[in-house]
Enzyme design. Structure first.
Site, PDB file in Angstrom:
ATOM      1  N   THR A 138      -8.922  52.020   4.261  1.00  0.00           N
ATOM      2  CA  THR A 138      -9.891  52.973   3.784  1.00  0.00           C
ATOM      3  C   THR A 138     -10.850  52.434   2.766  1.00  0.00           C
ATOM      4  OG1 THR A 138     -10.010  54.919   2.536  1.00  0.00           O
ATOM      5  CG2 THR A 138      -7.906  53.867   2.334  1.00  0.00           C
ATOM      6  N   GLU A 140     -11.400  53.849   0.016  1.00  0.00           N
ATOM      7  CA  GLU A 140     -11.242  54.202  -1.188  1.00  0.00           C
ATOM      8  C   GLU A 140     -10.307  53.095  -2.097  1.00  0.00           C
ATOM      9  OE1 GLU A 140      -9.729  57.904  -1.931  1.00  0.00           O
ATOM     10  OE2 GLU A 140     -10.719  58.915  -0.176  1.00  0.00           O
ATOM     11  N   TYR A 163      -3.207  58.315  -3.438  1.00  0.00           N
ATOM     12  CA  TYR A 163      -3.356  57.904  -2.086  1.00  0.00           C
ATOM     13  C   TYR A 163      -4.102  56.435  -2.117  1.00  0.00           C
ATOM     14  CZ  TYR A 163      -6.061  57.558   2.137  1.00  0.00           C
ATOM     15  OH  TYR A 163      -6.674  57.177   3.187  1.00  0.00           O
ATOM     16  N   LYS A 167      -2.627  53.027  -0.375  1.00  0.00           N
ATOM     17  CA  LYS A 167      -3.265  52.350   0.759  1.00  0.00           C
ATOM     18  C   LYS A 167      -3.581  50.795   0.279  1.00  0.00           C
ATOM     19  CE  LYS A 167      -4.340  53.798   4.316  1.00  0.00           C
ATOM     20  NZ  LYS A 167      -3.512  53.632   5.563  1.00  0.00           N
TER      21      LYS A 167
HETATM   22  P1  NAD Z   1      -4.021  62.348   9.570  1.00  0.00           P
HETATM   23  O1  NAD Z   1      -3.352  62.782   8.413  1.00  0.00           O
HETATM   24  O2  NAD Z   1      -4.800  63.269  10.565  1.00  0.00           O
HETATM   25  O3  NAD Z   1      -2.803  61.650  10.583  1.00  0.00           O
HETATM   26  C1  NAD Z   1      -1.848  61.055  10.063  1.00  0.00           C
HETATM   27  C2  NAD Z   1      -0.896  61.024  11.243  1.00  0.00           C
HETATM   28  O4  NAD Z   1       0.387  60.277  10.637  1.00  0.00           O
HETATM   29  C3  NAD Z   1      -0.344  62.341  11.478  1.00  0.00           C
HETATM   30  O5  NAD Z   1      -0.017  62.458  12.960  1.00  0.00           O
HETATM   31  C4  NAD Z   1       1.015  62.267  10.834  1.00  0.00           C
HETATM   32  O6  NAD Z   1       2.147  63.237  11.579  1.00  0.00           O
HETATM   33  C5  NAD Z   1       1.527  60.680  11.030  1.00  0.00           C
HETATM   34  N1  NAD Z   1       2.768  60.484  10.015  1.00  0.00           N
HETATM   35  C6  NAD Z   1       2.509  60.746   8.633  1.00  0.00           C
HETATM   36  N2  NAD Z   1       3.770  60.144   8.098  1.00  0.00           N
HETATM   37  C7  NAD Z   1       4.202  59.531   9.113  1.00  0.00           C
HETATM   38  C8  NAD Z   1       5.499  58.851   9.164  1.00  0.00           C
HETATM   39  N3  NAD Z   1       6.139  58.370   7.960  1.00  0.00           N
HETATM   40  N4  NAD Z   1       5.912  58.267  10.239  1.00  0.00           N
HETATM   41  C9  NAD Z   1       5.173  58.457  11.420  1.00  0.00           C
HETATM   42  N5  NAD Z   1       4.128  59.159  11.399  1.00  0.00           N
HETATM   43  C10 NAD Z   1       3.566  59.593  10.506  1.00  0.00           C
HETATM   44  O7  NAD Z   1      -4.914  61.110   9.020  1.00  0.00           O
HETATM   45  P2  NAD Z   1      -6.300  60.502   9.663  1.00  0.00           P
HETATM   46  O8  NAD Z   1      -7.294  61.120   8.972  1.00  0.00           O
HETATM   47  O9  NAD Z   1      -6.170  60.384  11.208  1.00  0.00           O
HETATM   48  O10 NAD Z   1      -6.028  58.916   8.963  1.00  0.00           O
HETATM   49  C11 NAD Z   1      -5.359  57.993  10.012  1.00  0.00           C
HETATM   50  C12 NAD Z   1      -5.537  56.648   9.041  1.00  0.00           C
HETATM   51  O11 NAD Z   1      -6.957  56.165   8.926  1.00  0.00           O
HETATM   52  C13 NAD Z   1      -4.782  56.665   7.838  1.00  0.00           C
HETATM   53  O12 NAD Z   1      -4.080  55.678   7.631  1.00  0.00           O
HETATM   54  C14 NAD Z   1      -5.785  56.856   6.671  1.00  0.00           C
HETATM   55  O13 NAD Z   1      -5.422  56.295   5.600  1.00  0.00           O
HETATM   56  C15 NAD Z   1      -7.181  56.012   7.414  1.00  0.00           C
HETATM   57  N6  NAD Z   1      -8.446  56.513   7.194  1.00  0.00           N
HETATM   58  C16 NAD Z   1      -8.557  57.743   7.196  1.00  0.00           C
HETATM   59  C17 NAD Z   1     -10.132  58.415   6.905  1.00  0.00           C
HETATM   60  C18 NAD Z   1     -10.400  59.593   6.775  1.00  0.00           C
HETATM   61  O14 NAD Z   1     -11.621  59.979   6.530  1.00  0.00           O
HETATM   62  N7  NAD Z   1      -9.684  60.701   7.528  1.00  0.00           N
HETATM   63  C19 NAD Z   1     -11.006  57.127   6.595  1.00  0.00           C
HETATM   64  C20 NAD Z   1     -10.599  56.035   6.348  1.00  0.00           C
HETATM   65  C21 NAD Z   1      -9.404  55.551   6.827  1.00  0.00           C
HETATM   66  O1  DAU Z   2     -13.118  57.455   2.293  1.00  0.00           O
HETATM   67  C1  DAU Z   2     -12.260  57.554   3.017  1.00  0.00           C
HETATM   68  C2  DAU Z   2     -11.238  58.392   2.690  1.00  0.00           C
HETATM   69  O2  DAU Z   2     -11.845  59.843   2.839  1.00  0.00           O
HETATM   70  C3  DAU Z   2      -9.962  58.613   3.618  1.00  0.00           C
HETATM   71  O3  DAU Z   2      -9.273  57.533   3.258  1.00  0.00           O
HETATM   72  C4  DAU Z   2      -9.053  59.703   3.389  1.00  0.00           C
HETATM   73  O4  DAU Z   2      -7.953  59.756   4.076  1.00  0.00           O
HETATM   74  C5  DAU Z   2      -9.663  61.004   3.408  1.00  0.00           C
HETATM   75  O5  DAU Z   2      -9.121  62.082   3.096  1.00  0.00           O
HETATM   76  C6  DAU Z   2     -11.231  60.881   2.861  1.00  0.00           C
HETATM   77  O6  DAU Z   2     -10.873  60.985   1.261  1.00  0.00           O
HETATM   78  P1  DAU Z   2     -12.018  61.946   0.397  1.00  0.00           P
HETATM   79  O7  DAU Z   2     -11.391  62.385  -0.847  1.00  0.00           O
HETATM   80  O8  DAU Z   2     -13.283  61.136   0.073  1.00  0.00           O
HETATM   81  O9  DAU Z   2     -12.141  63.120   1.331  1.00  0.00           O
HETATM   82  P2  DAU Z   2     -12.245  64.524   1.262  1.00  0.00           P
HETATM   83  O10 DAU Z   2     -12.911  65.290   2.399  1.00  0.00           O
HETATM   84  O11 DAU Z   2     -11.061  65.103   0.580  1.00  0.00           O
HETATM   85  O12 DAU Z   2     -13.433  64.643  -0.083  1.00  0.00           O
HETATM   86  C7  DAU Z   2     -14.699  64.397   0.528  1.00  0.00           C
HETATM   87  C8  DAU Z   2     -15.813  64.843  -0.952  1.00  0.00           C
HETATM   88  O13 DAU Z   2     -15.617  66.208  -0.891  1.00  0.00           O
HETATM   89  C9  DAU Z   2     -15.382  64.357  -2.166  1.00  0.00           C
HETATM   90  O14 DAU Z   2     -15.930  63.835  -3.047  1.00  0.00           O
HETATM   91  C10 DAU Z   2     -14.533  65.534  -2.648  1.00  0.00           C
HETATM   92  C11 DAU Z   2     -15.308  66.731  -1.980  1.00  0.00           C
HETATM   93  N1  DAU Z   2     -14.538  68.050  -1.828  1.00  0.00           N
HETATM   94  C12 DAU Z   2     -13.522  67.809  -0.882  1.00  0.00           C
HETATM   95  C13 DAU Z   2     -12.771  69.002  -0.803  1.00  0.00           C
HETATM   96  C14 DAU Z   2     -11.699  68.944   0.243  1.00  0.00           C
HETATM   97  C15 DAU Z   2     -15.177  69.058  -2.246  1.00  0.00           C
HETATM   98  O15 DAU Z   2     -16.109  69.198  -2.826  1.00  0.00           O
HETATM   99  N2  DAU Z   2     -14.268  70.419  -1.926  1.00  0.00           N
HETATM  100  C16 DAU Z   2     -13.392  70.219  -1.144  1.00  0.00           C
HETATM  101  O16 DAU Z   2     -12.580  71.127  -0.916  1.00  0.00           O
END
Ligand code: NAD
Ligand code: DAU
Length: 356
Positions: A138, A140, A163, A167
């Site tokens: 990520t 982050e 978090y 990561k």
């Molecule tokens: P998500 O929370 O939707 O899904 C995570 C998945 O991992 C789920 O299906 C959960 O059941 C599984 N999981 C959790 N713990 C586990 C374990 N111990 N063993 C096996 N499975 C397990 O997450 P996402 O948003 O799809 O993110 C996927 C990856 O991408 C993560 O590594 C996250 O850090 C990274 N990422 C997410 C974002 C975002 O904005 N969502 C952005 C950049 C990177």
């Molecule tokens: O940047 C990549 C990351 O993006 C991933 O690695 C993470 O898994 C994913 O959760 C996400 O993290 P953020 O903390 O940036 O995303 P989130 O959607 O939680 O928040 C996005 C922005 O919106 C942040 O500035 C906080 C704000 N926010 C978020 C929530 C959930 C609000 O203002 N209100 C809210 O309720």
């Protein structure tokens, strides 16, 4: 919109037998749907613990595909992971605890899965002599980035939440396994991702589902912290491009690089698209240690032929339509566990109405 680039097929760099951990989550399931839907000749084993964020419905479009297999289990289970690793050519690790706010409430599970779980997978890949290990990470990990700077892959990691620290630790273990054991690792660092099948705790699906139910949209602080939003299809395609063409031992940023979008702008876009009233915007107490800005330089991944194709304007409209049509998917989720987390996490600002 330009014609969509197809995925690389077997023989173009992606190993044919993949173990996709966390494949029942948001981005992992998009990757699996793309690979089995568009790529040719792949077999995919999904290993997923099915935490609150994992959902087999995300994989229902491919569940009768002959190349698909689901295994319910934990990436921390060394025996299981070792057995599965021997049946494939590579691991793509999406499995993680992923929500920053949950990491602030309860960090332990993040260390366990995102650090120790990643280690188990690296160890299994090393024993099985895999040809690739891709760690999905990520933006982050770079921490808060002051404007107008953008993070480059060579920048220091300076994570600021439990978090992002977990990561970043996973990333460092990957690079250590490359340097020490010559394991062919790749690390992608994606920006904030949104689109269909995202558990409604992250800002985009939370605000859309709240607006559709005419419930408050809780905006942290003054709503001015910004992110670089990337559509999930673009993110999944970027991971495939790095898996196929990336240089092992290196990291690749995956961001769209559009103008940054604030939390308040997300709220306004969602309310415009759903016809909701601005009165639904509810300022709440800010997230502790809230990173004000993430911004990536993704020149390196673009050099592999990856180009994000979905603008935020189009992507958010498509995503609102998906949630309007798929209440069957998210309606049941916004009960029990979700409400418990919601009540623990959100605190109204003094003087404003309680969030519900
Ligand atoms: P998500 O929370 O939707 O899904 C995570 C998945 O991992 C789920 O299906 C959960 O059941 C599984 N999981 C959790 N713990 C586990 C374990 N111990 N063993 C096996 N499975 C397990 O997450 P996402 O948003 O799809 O993110 C996927 C990856 O991408 C993560 O590594 C996250 O850090 C990274 N990422 C997410 C974002 C975002 O904005 N969502 C952005 C950049 C990177
Ligand atoms: O940047 C990549 C990351 O993006 C991933 O690695 C993470 O898994 C994913 O959760 C996400 O993290 P953020 O903390 O940036 O995303 P989130 O959607 O939680 O928040 C996005 C922005 O919106 C942040 O500035 C906080 C704000 N926010 C978020 C929530 C959930 C609000 O203002 N209100 C809210 O309720």
């Amino acid at each position: 919109m330009a014609e969509r680039a197809s995925l690389p097929s077997v023989g173009e760099g992606i190993p044919p037998r993949l173990l996709v951990t966390g494949g029942a989550g948001f981005i992992g399931s998009a990757f699996v749907r793309q690979l089995l839907g568009e790529g040719e000749g792949f077999s995919v084993t999904v290993l997923d613990k099915l935490t609150y964020a994992g959902n087999l419905a995300n994989l229902s479009p491919v569940d009768s595909h002959p190349g698909y297999r689901f295994v319910h289990g934990d990436i921390c289970d060394a025996q299981l992971v070792g057995k599965l690793a021997n049946e494939v050519d590579c691991i793509v690790n999406f499995a993680a605890e992923t929500h920053v706010d949950r990491s602030i409430l309860e960090p332990g599970g993040f260390i366990r899965t995102d650090v120790l779980g990643t280690h188990q997978l690296l160890e299994a890949a090393r024993q099985a002599r895999h040809s690739r290990f891709l760690q999905v990470s990520t933006d982050e990990v770079y921490g808060d980035v002051a404007a107008p700077e953008r993070s480059h892959e060579t920048d220091l990691v300076q994570p600021r939440s439990p978090y992002s620290a977990s990561k970043a630790s996973g990333d460092l273990l990957c690079f250590a396994y490359h340097a020490t054991y010559d394991l062919p690792v790749l690390v992608t660092r994606g920006s904030n991702t949104y689109g269909p099948y995202q558990y409604p705790e992250k800002i985009v699906p939370l605000f859309i589902t709240q607006a559709l139910d005419q419930l408050p949209l809780p905006v942290y602080g003054d709503g001015s912290a910004v992110r670089d939003y990337l559509h999930v299809d673009d993110h999944a395609r970027g991971i495939a491009a790095v898996l196929a063409h990336g240089v092992v031992g290196e990291a690749y940023n995956l961001g769209r690089g559009e103008e940054p979008i604030s939390g308040m702008m997300v709220a306004q876009a969602v309310l415009r698209l759903t016809g909701g009233s601005d009165n639904l915007i509810q300022p709440v107490l800010d997230r502790p240690g809230h990173d004000r800005r993430y911004a990536l330089d993704s020149t390196k991944a673009r050099g592999l032929g990856w180009t994000p194709e979905v603008s935020f304007r189009d992507g958010i409209a498509r995503t609102v339509r998906w949630y309007e049509e798929r209440r069957d998917w998210w309606g049941p989720i916004k009960s029990g566990e979700f409400l418990d987390f919601y009540r623990r996490n959100y605190r109204p600002l003094a003087g404003s109405a309680p969030t519900s």
